[in-house]
Design a protein around this motif. Structure first.
Motif, PDB file in Angstrom:
ATOM      1  N   ASP A  34       0.062  -1.467  -9.034  1.00 19.73           N
ATOM      2  CA  ASP A  34       0.518  -0.614 -10.142  1.00 19.73           C
ATOM      3  C   ASP A  34      -0.430  -0.695 -11.331  1.00 19.73           C
ATOM      4  O   ASP A  34      -0.758   0.320 -11.944  1.00 19.73           O
ATOM      5  CB  ASP A  34       1.927  -1.010 -10.578  1.00 19.73           C
ATOM      6  CG  ASP A  34       2.981  -0.653  -9.549  1.00 19.73           C
ATOM      7  OD1 ASP A  34       2.683   0.142  -8.626  1.00 19.73           O
ATOM      8  OD2 ASP A  34       4.100  -1.191  -9.656  1.00 19.73           O
ATOM      9  N   ALA A  35      -0.889  -1.889 -11.654  1.00 19.71           N
ATOM     10  CA  ALA A  35      -1.777  -2.069 -12.806  1.00 19.71           C
ATOM     11  C   ALA A  35      -3.101  -1.336 -12.611  1.00 19.71           C
ATOM     12  O   ALA A  35      -3.671  -0.799 -13.559  1.00 19.71           O
ATOM     13  CB  ALA A  35      -2.030  -3.551 -13.052  1.00 19.71           C
ATOM     14  N   TRP A  36      -3.596  -1.319 -11.381  1.00 17.22           N
ATOM     15  CA  TRP A  36      -4.870  -0.650 -11.103  1.00 17.22           C
ATOM     16  C   TRP A  36      -4.679   0.805 -10.719  1.00 17.22           C
ATOM     17  O   TRP A  36      -5.642   1.510 -10.425  1.00 17.22           O
ATOM     18  CB  TRP A  36      -5.631  -1.385 -10.009  1.00 17.22           C
ATOM     19  CG  TRP A  36      -6.164  -2.706 -10.466  1.00 17.22           C
ATOM     20  CD1 TRP A  36      -6.618  -3.030 -11.709  1.00 17.22           C
ATOM     21  CD2 TRP A  36      -6.291  -3.894  -9.692  1.00 17.22           C
ATOM     22  NE1 TRP A  36      -7.019  -4.340 -11.734  1.00 17.22           N
ATOM     23  CE2 TRP A  36      -6.829  -4.900 -10.513  1.00 17.22           C
ATOM     24  CE3 TRP A  36      -6.001  -4.211  -8.373  1.00 17.22           C
ATOM     25  CZ2 TRP A  36      -7.094  -6.174 -10.070  1.00 17.22           C
ATOM     26  CZ3 TRP A  36      -6.256  -5.489  -7.930  1.00 17.22           C
ATOM     27  CH2 TRP A  36      -6.798  -6.457  -8.768  1.00 17.22           C
ATOM     28  N   ASP A  37      -3.413   1.261 -10.684  1.00 17.38           N
ATOM     29  CA  ASP A  37      -3.085   2.654 -10.383  1.00 17.38           C
ATOM     30  C   ASP A  37      -3.720   3.111  -9.058  1.00 17.38           C
ATOM     31  O   ASP A  37      -4.337   4.163  -8.978  1.00 17.38           O
ATOM     32  CB  ASP A  37      -3.520   3.566 -11.541  1.00 17.38           C
ATOM     33  CG  ASP A  37      -2.812   4.902 -11.502  1.00 17.38           C
ATOM     34  OD1 ASP A  37      -1.701   4.980 -10.951  1.00 17.38           O
ATOM     35  OD2 ASP A  37      -3.390   5.884 -12.025  1.00 17.38           O
ATOM     36  N   ILE A  38      -3.562   2.294  -8.035  1.00 21.27           N
ATOM     37  CA  ILE A  38      -4.110   2.611  -6.716  1.00 21.27           C
ATOM     38  C   ILE A  38      -3.190   3.624  -6.046  1.00 21.27           C
ATOM     39  O   ILE A  38      -2.006   3.368  -5.868  1.00 21.27           O
ATOM     40  CB  ILE A  38      -4.255   1.337  -5.864  1.00 21.27           C
ATOM     41  CG1 ILE A  38      -5.205   0.373  -6.562  1.00 21.27           C
ATOM     42  CG2 ILE A  38      -4.732   1.689  -4.461  1.00 21.27           C
ATOM     43  CD1 ILE A  38      -5.306  -0.981  -5.919  1.00 21.27           C
ATOM     44  N   PRO A  39      -3.729   4.780  -5.672  1.00 23.28           N
ATOM     45  CA  PRO A  39      -2.882   5.821  -5.085  1.00 23.28           C
ATOM     46  C   PRO A  39      -2.370   5.438  -3.694  1.00 23.28           C
ATOM     47  O   PRO A  39      -3.055   4.752  -2.932  1.00 23.28           O
ATOM     48  CB  PRO A  39      -3.795   7.043  -5.003  1.00 23.28           C
ATOM     49  CG  PRO A  39      -5.174   6.547  -5.170  1.00 23.28           C
ATOM     50  CD  PRO A  39      -5.121   5.205  -5.806  1.00 23.28           C
ATOM     51  N   PRO A  40      -1.163   5.898  -3.347  1.00 18.61           N
ATOM     52  CA  PRO A  40      -0.575   5.582  -2.036  1.00 18.61           C
ATOM     53  C   PRO A  40      -1.484   5.954  -0.858  1.00 18.61           C
ATOM     54  O   PRO A  40      -1.523   5.254   0.141  1.00 18.61           O
ATOM     55  CB  PRO A  40       0.715   6.396  -2.013  1.00 18.61           C
ATOM     56  CG  PRO A  40       1.075   6.577  -3.451  1.00 18.61           C
ATOM     57  CD  PRO A  40      -0.254   6.682  -4.178  1.00 18.61           C
ATOM     58  N   LEU A  41      -2.215   7.052  -0.975  1.00 22.56           N
ATOM     59  CA  LEU A  41      -3.110   7.476   0.106  1.00 22.56           C
ATOM     60  C   LEU A  41      -4.136   6.395   0.430  1.00 22.56           C
ATOM     61  O   LEU A  41      -4.431   6.115   1.585  1.00 22.56           O
ATOM     62  CB  LEU A  41      -3.816   8.780  -0.271  1.00 22.56           C
ATOM     63  CG  LEU A  41      -4.774   9.344   0.757  1.00 22.56           C
ATOM     64  CD1 LEU A  41      -4.023   9.719   2.030  1.00 22.56           C
ATOM     65  CD2 LEU A  41      -5.485  10.563   0.201  1.00 22.56           C
ATOM     66  N   VAL A  42      -4.646   5.743  -0.603  1.00 24.73           N
ATOM     67  CA  VAL A  42      -5.629   4.674  -0.403  1.00 24.73           C
ATOM     68  C   VAL A  42      -4.963   3.474   0.263  1.00 24.73           C
ATOM     69  O   VAL A  42      -5.547   2.818   1.130  1.00 24.73           O
ATOM     70  CB  VAL A  42      -6.283   4.273  -1.741  1.00 24.73           C
ATOM     71  CG1 VAL A  42      -7.163   3.050  -1.583  1.00 24.73           C
ATOM     72  CG2 VAL A  42      -7.086   5.437  -2.308  1.00 24.73           C
ATOM     73  N   LEU A  43      -3.733   3.166  -0.139  1.00 22.48           N
ATOM     74  CA  LEU A  43      -3.029   2.026   0.432  1.00 22.48           C
ATOM     75  C   LEU A  43      -2.756   2.202   1.923  1.00 22.48           C
ATOM     76  O   LEU A  43      -2.624   1.224   2.650  1.00 22.48           O
ATOM     77  CB  LEU A  43      -1.720   1.793  -0.312  1.00 22.48           C
ATOM     78  CG  LEU A  43      -1.863   1.370  -1.760  1.00 22.48           C
ATOM     79  CD1 LEU A  43      -0.495   1.286  -2.406  1.00 22.48           C
ATOM     80  CD2 LEU A  43      -2.616   0.062  -1.887  1.00 22.48           C
ATOM     81  N   ARG A  44      -2.691   3.421   2.368  1.00 19.23           N
ATOM     82  CA  ARG A  44      -2.427   3.695   3.786  1.00 19.23           C
ATOM     83  C   ARG A  44      -3.700   3.932   4.579  1.00 19.23           C
ATOM     84  O   ARG A  44      -3.671   4.346   5.721  1.00 19.23           O
ATOM     85  CB  ARG A  44      -1.500   4.899   3.916  1.00 19.23           C
ATOM     86  CG  ARG A  44      -0.111   4.606   3.399  1.00 19.23           C
ATOM     87  CD  ARG A  44       0.835   5.762   3.642  1.00 19.23           C
ATOM     88  NE  ARG A  44       2.071   5.544   2.928  1.00 19.23           N
ATOM     89  CZ  ARG A  44       2.335   6.028   1.713  1.00 19.23           C
ATOM     90  NH1 ARG A  44       1.456   6.788   1.101  1.00 19.23           N
ATOM     91  NH2 ARG A  44       3.468   5.768   1.118  1.00 19.23           N
ATOM     92  N   SER A  45      -4.830   3.647   3.972  1.00 16.98           N
ATOM     93  CA  SER A  45      -6.125   3.842   4.617  1.00 16.98           C
ATOM     94  C   SER A  45      -6.223   2.997   5.890  1.00 16.98           C
ATOM     95  O   SER A  45      -5.838   1.828   5.894  1.00 16.98           O
ATOM     96  CB  SER A  45      -7.231   3.436   3.644  1.00 16.98           C
ATOM     97  OG  SER A  45      -8.472   3.423   4.287  1.00 16.98           O
ATOM     98  N   PRO A  46      -6.729   3.568   6.977  1.00 16.30           N
ATOM     99  CA  PRO A  46      -6.830   2.824   8.234  1.00 16.30           C
ATOM    100  C   PRO A  46      -7.606   1.513   8.106  1.00 16.30           C
ATOM    101  O   PRO A  46      -7.337   0.568   8.822  1.00 16.30           O
ATOM    102  CB  PRO A  46      -7.559   3.793   9.170  1.00 16.30           C
ATOM    103  CG  PRO A  46      -7.324   5.129   8.600  1.00 16.30           C
ATOM    104  CD  PRO A  46      -7.198   4.935   7.103  1.00 16.30           C
ATOM    105  N   GLY A  47      -8.539   1.442   7.189  1.00 16.65           N
ATOM    106  CA  GLY A  47      -9.312   0.227   6.998  1.00 16.65           C
ATOM    107  C   GLY A  47      -8.531  -0.887   6.337  1.00 16.65           C
ATOM    108  O   GLY A  47      -8.935  -2.048   6.365  1.00 16.65           O
ATOM    109  N   LEU A  48      -7.385  -0.565   5.746  1.00 21.09           N
ATOM    110  CA  LEU A  48      -6.598  -1.569   5.027  1.00 21.09           C
ATOM    111  C   LEU A  48      -5.377  -2.048   5.786  1.00 21.09           C
ATOM    112  O   LEU A  48      -4.829  -3.094   5.472  1.00 21.09           O
ATOM    113  CB  LEU A  48      -6.136  -1.011   3.673  1.00 21.09           C
ATOM    114  CG  LEU A  48      -7.223  -0.725   2.660  1.00 21.09           C
ATOM    115  CD1 LEU A  48      -6.602  -0.118   1.394  1.00 21.09           C
ATOM    116  CD2 LEU A  48      -7.987  -1.988   2.307  1.00 21.09           C
ATOM    117  N   VAL A  49      -4.956  -1.286   6.752  1.00 21.26           N
ATOM    118  CA  VAL A  49      -3.761  -1.685   7.496  1.00 21.26           C
ATOM    119  C   VAL A  49      -4.152  -2.131   8.890  1.00 21.26           C
ATOM    120  O   VAL A  49      -5.060  -1.591   9.502  1.00 21.26           O
ATOM    121  CB  VAL A  49      -2.712  -0.545   7.556  1.00 21.26           C
ATOM    122  CG1 VAL A  49      -2.127  -0.270   6.201  1.00 21.26           C
ATOM    123  CG2 VAL A  49      -3.296   0.723   8.133  1.00 21.26           C
ATOM    124  N   GLY A  50      -3.469  -3.151   9.363  1.00 23.79           N
ATOM    125  CA  GLY A  50      -3.815  -3.708  10.675  1.00 23.79           C
ATOM    126  C   GLY A  50      -3.016  -3.071  11.703  1.00 23.79           C
ATOM    127  O   GLY A  50      -2.957  -2.986  12.767  1.00 23.79           O
TER     128      GLY A  50
END
Length: 50
Positions: A34-50
């Motif tokens: 929230d503090a860095w205002d990271i958009p949900p689309l980035v959080l669901r990036s294939p490189g970030l989820v296992g």
């Protein structure tokens, strides 16, 4: 390890340390996102989820 730069023992120690750091950050992860205002689309990036 693949290139002979790390022993198996050292590799396991690094993994334990990374896991420990992740456990420590977990309670504040949502606040950080929230503090860095990271958009949900980035959080669901294939490189970030296992």
């Amino acid at each position: 390890m693949e290139h002979g730069r790390l022993t198996a023992q050292r590799s396991k120690a690094i993994r334990r340390e990374v896991n420990d750091l992740c456990r420590k950050v977990r309670p504040v992860a949502v606040d950080l996102v929230d503090a860095w205002d990271i958009p949900p689309l980035v959080l669901r990036s294939p490189g970030l989820v296992g």
